[in-house]
Design a protein around this motif. Sequence first.
Motif, mmCIF file in Angstrom:
data_model
loop_
_atom_site.group_PDB
_atom_site.id
_atom_site.type_symbol
_atom_site.label_atom_id
_atom_site.label_comp_id
_atom_site.label_asym_id
_atom_site.label_seq_id
_atom_site.Cartn_x
_atom_site.Cartn_y
_atom_site.Cartn_z
ATOM 1 N N CYS A 176 -71.651 -6.726 -74.872
ATOM 2 C CA CYS A 176 -71.979 -7.660 -73.795
ATOM 3 C C CYS A 176 -73.492 -7.814 -73.666
ATOM 4 C CB CYS A 176 -71.364 -7.178 -72.472
ATOM 5 S SG CYS A 176 -71.746 -8.238 -71.058
ATOM 6 N N GLU A 177 -74.211 -6.715 -73.726
ATOM 7 C CA GLU A 177 -75.673 -6.773 -73.604
ATOM 8 C C GLU A 177 -76.289 -7.506 -74.792
ATOM 9 O OE1 GLU A 177 -77.364 -6.272 -70.862
ATOM 10 O OE2 GLU A 177 -75.377 -5.831 -70.039
ATOM 11 N N ARG A 178 -75.705 -7.355 -75.981
ATOM 12 C CA ARG A 178 -76.176 -8.086 -77.160
ATOM 13 C C ARG A 178 -76.001 -9.592 -76.940
ATOM 14 N NH1 ARG A 178 -74.188 -7.227 -83.420
ATOM 15 N NH2 ARG A 178 -75.002 -9.200 -84.220
ATOM 16 N N ALA A 179 -74.825 -9.977 -76.435
ATOM 17 C CA ALA A 179 -74.566 -11.397 -76.168
ATOM 18 C C ALA A 179 -75.509 -11.926 -75.088
ATOM 19 C CB ALA A 179 -73.103 -11.588 -75.756
ATOM 20 N N ARG A 180 -75.692 -11.146 -74.028
ATOM 21 C CA ARG A 180 -76.597 -11.554 -72.946
ATOM 22 C C ARG A 180 -78.021 -11.761 -73.492
ATOM 23 N NH1 ARG A 180 -75.468 -10.149 -67.652
ATOM 24 N NH2 ARG A 180 -74.438 -8.227 -68.335
ATOM 25 N N ALA A 181 -78.485 -10.826 -74.311
ATOM 26 C CA ALA A 181 -79.837 -10.914 -74.887
ATOM 27 C C ALA A 181 -79.985 -12.147 -75.779
ATOM 28 C CB ALA A 181 -80.158 -9.641 -75.672
ATOM 29 N N ALA A 182 -78.885 -12.597 -76.386
ATOM 30 C CA ALA A 182 -78.907 -13.784 -77.244
ATOM 31 C C ALA A 182 -78.804 -15.074 -76.439
ATOM 32 C CB ALA A 182 -77.772 -13.710 -78.272
ATOM 33 N N GLY A 183 -78.640 -14.953 -75.115
ATOM 34 C CA GLY A 183 -78.589 -16.139 -74.268
ATOM 35 C C GLY A 183 -77.224 -16.493 -73.719
ATOM 36 N N ALA A 184 -76.228 -15.630 -73.930
ATOM 37 C CA ALA A 184 -74.903 -15.898 -73.360
ATOM 38 C C ALA A 184 -74.987 -15.840 -71.841
ATOM 39 C CB ALA A 184 -73.889 -14.874 -73.854
ATOM 40 N N GLN A 185 -74.268 -16.737 -71.184
ATOM 41 C CA GLN A 185 -74.132 -16.683 -69.727
ATOM 42 C C GLN A 185 -72.903 -15.823 -69.442
ATOM 43 O OE1 GLN A 185 -73.202 -20.438 -67.878
ATOM 44 N NE2 GLN A 185 -72.893 -19.493 -65.891
ATOM 45 N N ILE A 186 -73.099 -14.646 -68.910
ATOM 46 C CA ILE A 186 -71.976 -13.745 -68.627
ATOM 47 C C ILE A 186 -71.297 -14.233 -67.351
ATOM 48 C CG2 ILE A 186 -71.259 -11.358 -68.249
ATOM 49 C CD1 ILE A 186 -72.578 -11.964 -71.050
ATOM 50 N N ILE A 187 -70.043 -14.636 -67.465
ATOM 51 C CA ILE A 187 -69.316 -15.164 -66.301
ATOM 52 C C ILE A 187 -68.342 -14.141 -65.724
ATOM 53 C CG2 ILE A 187 -69.653 -17.582 -66.912
ATOM 54 C CD1 ILE A 187 -66.852 -17.655 -68.090
#
Length: 152
Positions: free
Chosen positions: A92-103
């Motif tokens: 999740c943190e990897r995705a967030r760092a890549a710009g994912a909007q965590i919903i």
Amino acid sequence: MANGRPNLISAVCYRDSRAALAWLEKAFGFELVFLVEDAEGKVGHAEMRFGDACVMIGNEWSADHKSPASIGGKNTQTVHIQLNEGDLDAHCERARAAGAQIIAEPETQFYGDRTYRCKDPEGHIWTVARNVEDLTIAEMERRSGLKIDSRV
């Protein structure tokens, strides 16, 4: 799998499929395995692997094949990634760092998976899960208050 390909493959449309290929690799760890380009270098079709799964990536190509970015952020389906190893919270943190909007932040579900949900830069919704508890149907029903009919 037939010819080394899964029996079911999602195909996801993007306004900018080349940017999507780079983002999916960076955010989720997908690997590009097949790419078709036209004479101008535009992506015509691509396939990415994640473990034994595959997703097709392409551009918008008809009035019925659009990115959520082109239709007011609407989604008709989500794509689910099941992790078989690794730390879901780190993913999740990897995705967030890549710009994912965590919903939906990581949370353990009544059925024993820890999950999070996010939107990619064009608004596609991705759910990512990792099994953290093996539960019986009776345990799931007790935790959820639901009646579960499992045929697997």
